[in-house]
Design a protein around this motif. Structure first.
Motif, PDB file in Angstrom:
ATOM      1  N   ASP A   9      -1.896   1.275  -4.176  1.00  0.00           N
ATOM      2  CA  ASP A   9      -2.232  -0.131  -4.572  1.00  0.00           C
ATOM      3  C   ASP A   9      -2.566   0.556  -6.477  1.00  0.00           C
ATOM      4  OD1 ASP A   9      -1.573  -1.671  -2.631  1.00  0.00           O
ATOM      5  OD2 ASP A   9      -3.524  -1.451  -1.830  1.00  0.00           O
ATOM      6  N   LEU A  10      -3.383   1.582  -6.057  1.00  0.00           N
ATOM      7  CA  LEU A  10      -4.002   2.250  -7.975  1.00  0.00           C
ATOM      8  C   LEU A  10      -3.421   2.591  -8.077  1.00  0.00           C
ATOM      9  CD1 LEU A  10      -7.279   3.989  -5.931  1.00  0.00           C
ATOM     10  CD2 LEU A  10      -7.253   1.378  -6.858  1.00  0.00           C
ATOM     11  N   SER A  37      -0.421  -2.611  -7.425  1.00  0.00           N
ATOM     12  CA  SER A  37      -1.490  -4.143  -7.054  1.00  0.00           C
ATOM     13  C   SER A  37      -2.414  -5.032  -7.726  1.00  0.00           C
ATOM     14  CB  SER A  37      -2.922  -3.584  -6.398  1.00  0.00           C
ATOM     15  OG  SER A  37      -3.899  -4.610  -5.437  1.00  0.00           O
ATOM     16  N   GLU A  38      -2.201  -4.997  -9.078  1.00  0.00           N
ATOM     17  CA  GLU A  38      -2.075  -6.039 -10.266  1.00  0.00           C
ATOM     18  C   GLU A  38      -0.936  -6.985 -10.229  1.00  0.00           C
ATOM     19  OE1 GLU A  38      -3.700  -7.335 -14.436  1.00  0.00           O
ATOM     20  OE2 GLU A  38      -4.812  -5.350 -13.309  1.00  0.00           O
ATOM     21  N   CYS A  39       0.288  -5.526 -10.110  1.00  0.00           N
ATOM     22  CA  CYS A  39       1.715  -6.453 -10.300  1.00  0.00           C
ATOM     23  C   CYS A  39       2.021  -7.151  -9.168  1.00  0.00           C
ATOM     24  CB  CYS A  39       2.591  -4.809 -10.748  1.00  0.00           C
ATOM     25  SG  CYS A  39       3.938  -5.644 -11.516  1.00  0.00           S
ATOM     26  N   SER A  40       1.345  -6.540  -8.017  1.00  0.00           N
ATOM     27  CA  SER A  40       1.907  -7.720  -6.776  1.00  0.00           C
ATOM     28  C   SER A  40       1.332  -8.898  -7.185  1.00  0.00           C
ATOM     29  CB  SER A  40       1.617  -7.019  -6.060  1.00  0.00           C
ATOM     30  OG  SER A  40       2.355  -5.933  -5.457  1.00  0.00           O
ATOM     31  N   ILE A  41      -0.002  -9.020  -7.600  1.00  0.00           N
ATOM     32  CA  ILE A  41      -0.919 -10.165  -7.429  1.00  0.00           C
ATOM     33  C   ILE A  41       0.025 -11.556  -8.279  1.00  0.00           C
ATOM     34  CG2 ILE A  41      -3.430 -11.064  -7.938  1.00  0.00           C
ATOM     35  CD1 ILE A  41      -4.392  -8.347  -6.990  1.00  0.00           C
ATOM     36  N   ARG A  42      -0.172 -10.869  -9.565  1.00  0.00           N
ATOM     37  CA  ARG A  42       0.480 -11.926 -11.032  1.00  0.00           C
ATOM     38  C   ARG A  42       2.395 -11.954 -10.213  1.00  0.00           C
ATOM     39  NH1 ARG A  42      -1.672  -9.116 -16.165  1.00  0.00           N
ATOM     40  NH2 ARG A  42      -0.568 -10.650 -16.625  1.00  0.00           N
ATOM     41  N   GLY A  43       2.767 -11.088  -9.745  1.00  0.00           N
ATOM     42  CA  GLY A  43       3.989 -11.835  -9.126  1.00  0.00           C
ATOM     43  C   GLY A  43       4.624 -11.252  -9.804  1.00  0.00           C
ATOM     44  N   GLY A  44       4.687 -10.084 -10.011  1.00  0.00           N
ATOM     45  CA  GLY A  44       5.669  -8.387 -11.351  1.00  0.00           C
ATOM     46  C   GLY A  44       7.123  -8.113 -10.015  1.00  0.00           C
ATOM     47  N   GLU A  45       7.519  -7.806 -11.068  1.00  0.00           N
ATOM     48  CA  GLU A  45       8.692  -6.669  -9.995  1.00  0.00           C
ATOM     49  C   GLU A  45       8.010  -5.411 -10.423  1.00  0.00           C
ATOM     50  OE1 GLU A  45      12.476  -5.756 -11.273  1.00  0.00           O
ATOM     51  OE2 GLU A  45      12.035  -7.322 -11.653  1.00  0.00           O
ATOM     52  N   TYR A  46       8.127  -4.190  -9.878  1.00  0.00           N
ATOM     53  CA  TYR A  46       8.196  -2.586 -10.025  1.00  0.00           C
ATOM     54  C   TYR A  46       9.152  -1.809  -9.162  1.00  0.00           C
ATOM     55  CZ  TYR A  46       4.313  -2.214  -6.652  1.00  0.00           C
ATOM     56  OH  TYR A  46       4.307  -1.982  -5.613  1.00  0.00           O
ATOM     57  N   VAL A  47       9.570  -1.010  -9.598  1.00  0.00           N
ATOM     58  CA  VAL A  47      10.204  -0.073  -8.876  1.00  0.00           C
ATOM     59  C   VAL A  47       9.428   0.816  -7.806  1.00  0.00           C
ATOM     60  CG1 VAL A  47      12.025   2.053  -8.686  1.00  0.00           C
ATOM     61  CG2 VAL A  47      11.636   0.395 -10.263  1.00  0.00           C
ATOM     62  N   GLY A  58     -12.615  -0.625   2.521  1.00  0.00           N
ATOM     63  CA  GLY A  58     -11.969  -1.541   1.984  1.00  0.00           C
ATOM     64  C   GLY A  58     -10.348  -2.087   1.741  1.00  0.00           C
ATOM     65  N   MET A  59      -9.445  -1.406   2.576  1.00  0.00           N
ATOM     66  CA  MET A  59      -8.846  -1.371   2.787  1.00  0.00           C
ATOM     67  C   MET A  59      -7.791  -1.246   1.206  1.00  0.00           C
ATOM     68  SD  MET A  59      -8.295  -1.898   5.941  1.00  0.00           S
ATOM     69  CE  MET A  59      -6.347  -2.354   5.735  1.00  0.00           C
ATOM     70  N   VAL A  60      -8.389  -0.155   1.040  1.00  0.00           N
ATOM     71  CA  VAL A  60      -8.016   0.723  -0.183  1.00  0.00           C
ATOM     72  C   VAL A  60      -6.741   1.183  -0.453  1.00  0.00           C
ATOM     73  CG1 VAL A  60      -7.948   1.733  -2.703  1.00  0.00           C
ATOM     74  CG2 VAL A  60      -9.795  -0.043  -2.288  1.00  0.00           C
TER      75      VAL A  60
END
Length: 543
Positions: A43-44, A75-85, A37-39
């Motif tokens: 991402d986790l 992964s969820e942060c990226s999907i929702r267009g969020g920013e993280y370090v 599943g390309m996990v």
């Protein structure tokens, strides 16, 4: 540094799996779960994410709302267009930047998160005074998690004066217990008695010291008075006299403070009787009892035994299989078993529960396998070791406690108990021991009513920050044998503090027979949203 169980050959590994159990993972083939599943591991991982603002409409005008901080997976942060370090998640300032604006605007959750960031240090020396300040801001608004966190600071004396009674009162407020509750008064009475003994002993010690110093001062003064004035000028006695006077004044001040504190200890009424849990009848429906909803029960049981690059263990698979069977058959858990799991499998199994668990549910995570710790400056980090882990200090595939805590914090389940049978398992929580725990406390129906609405994130570990035994009798480790025997023989509703009090002495005695010191621990997992709740085992009716 050898951060492993102490193995000993114990014979067969067997399991009788009930229909409600299923094996969901095996890492026999290295990297198999990583490609499925390309996990990806990254991402986790839990990150402090700053989501973009919402476009809102007010009449004919549109505006962009303030950006919103959350803790979620990368992964969820990226999907929702969020920013993280992405590459420096241990940096204190980057974590603070995510939460500080919301905290300064008065958001109690953000204020508590800022306090936790300062307390943990996040790669730098913790700032306990700053942590206590931010906890206090949210506690002033009666935010339960901040009240509890602030209580742990007072219990340990971190950033604030050490004060067990104040800690107890903060726990009471976080719990939502009235001051005249039997649960609070019994604990407060015990704490007050211990504090009185401590202060009485301190005052007696100061009196003895003062008596000796005052006699020494009198003797020096008399000796100096007999000397001619010329000799007095050259004598060191006068300097000694001044030093003694300063020492006496300091001791008198300390004695005065102890006396004032002793006089200020409030009196609590002696608690009366209560309805015991053992008197409550069992129920065929494990979700409800006398109008109390316990929710659904889930468990992830991890048995990491056959390691690829480090020494394998003897008992984890057997321990995990027996745990899974008892939880499913005796208590009605829906159980998922992870055998010889790699890092991705472990984190994914926990993360996937976000789509399954509901707010009133219960989750137990049982981990048997290797544990490790690494020192970085003044801070120390604990880890669970997946079967693809390399030997220390190469920690590429190790699962840090910080990531486990992050996942536990975002799970919707009301009550979560982690049972960790590994070396250094106590490092999953840096909280003080559970202050309300007392072998003499009676856990009543009122206790359950108070505890059920509160979030619980609790740790029951086989030991503190030391190695533990991977041996025992009947194929189980010392800790697993005590833990599973108590669950199997239990007849009534069992709270986690009561379970701990039952197994603690058993483990210590069994370890001593092997000429080993092992002391289990029971703590809350601060930083995962604990609100002084509890975890209850409700047995099924046996037909």
């Amino acid at each position: 540094m050898k951060t492993l169980h102490l193995p000993k050959t114990l014979g067969r590994i067997a399991a009788l799996l009930a229909p409600s159990l299923f094996v969901i993972a095996s890492a026999a083939a290295p990297g198999a779960a990583a490609t499925k599943g390309m996990v990806k591991r990254s991402d986790l991982e839990i990150v402090d994410c700053l989501l973009p603002g919402q476009v809102r409409q007010l009449g004919n005008s549109s505006f962009l709302s303030q950006r919103r901080p959350i803790r979620t997976t990368a992964s969820e942060c990226s999907i929702r267009g969020g920013e993280y370090v992405a590459y420096d998640r241990a940096d204190l300032q980057s974590a603070l930047r995510i939460w500080m604006q919301a905290a300064e605007s008065g958001d109690v959750e953000a204020q508590t998160n800022v306090g936790e960031i300062y307390e943990r240090g996040m790669g730098v020396t913790p700032d306990y005074e700053a942590a206590a300040k931010w906890y206090q801001k949210a506690a002033d608004k009666n935010y339960a998690r901040a009240l509890f966190n602030l209580g742990t600071m007072y219990e340990q004396g971190l950033g604030v004066p050490q004060d067990g009674l104040k800690a107890l009162n903060l726990y009471r407020q976080a719990w939502g217990v009235p001051e005249d509750s039997i649960i609070f008064t019994s604990a407060a009475q015990r704490e007050q008695e211990e504090l009185r003994k401590e202060l009485d002993a301190a005052i007696a010690e100061k009196d003895a010291q003062l008596g000796l110093l005052q006699k020494q001062l009198k003797d020096l003064q008399e000796q100096l008075a007999k000397q001619p004035a010329v000799e007095q000028t050259a004598d060191n006695s006068s300097k000694e006299i001044e030093a003694l006077k300063r020492w006496i004044a300091q001791l008198e001040q300390e004695r005065r403070k102890s006396t004032e504190r002793l006089a200020g200890i409030p009196k609590t009424r002696t608690p009366q009787g209560t309805t015991e849990l053992a008197q409550l009848p069992p129920t065929a429906d494990e979700r409800t009892l006398q109008g109390m909803n316990f929710g659904r029960y889930y468990a992830i049981v991890i048995g990491n035994q056959n390691y690829q690059s480090i020494e394998s263990l003897e008992t984890p698979k057997y321990d995990a299989a027996r745990a899974a069977r008892i939880l499913a058959d005796r208590y009605g858990f829906t159980v998922s078993i992870l055998e010889d799991a790699n890092d991705i499998t472990m984190l994914k199994a926990i993360n996937d529960l976000n789509a399954v668990l509901k707010p009133e549910d219960n989750l137990l995570i049982y981990y048997a396998g290797h544990g490790a710790r690494l020192q970085s400056g003044k801070s120390e980090a604990g880890y669970w070791l997946p079967v693809n882990a390399d030997a220390p200090p190469k920690d590429t595939f190790w699962v840090p406690n910080e990531q486990i805590t992050g996942h536990l914090g975002r799970l919707p389940a009301k009550r979560v108990l982690v049972v960790a049978d590994s070396c250094y398992a106590g490092l999953l929580s840096t909280d003080p021991s559970y202050l309300f725990l007392n072998d003499k406390v009676t856990y009543s129906k009122d206790y359950i009513k108070f505890k059920l609405p509160k979030r619980a994130r609790l740790l029951l570990s086989s030991g503190g920050d030391k190695p533990v035994l991977d041996e025992g009798s009947g194929g189980n480790s010392v800790f697993a044998r005590a833990f599973l025997d108590e669950l199997e023989n239990n007849q009534g509703i069992l709270s986690s503090p009561e379970l701990f009090s039952r197994i603690r002495k058993r483990v210590e005695i069994a370890a001593q027979k092997n000429k080993f010191v092992q002391v289990p621990e029971f703590k809350s997992i601060k930083g995962a949203g604990h609100e002084v709740g509890d975890f209850f085992f409700v047995p099924r009716v046996r037909s």
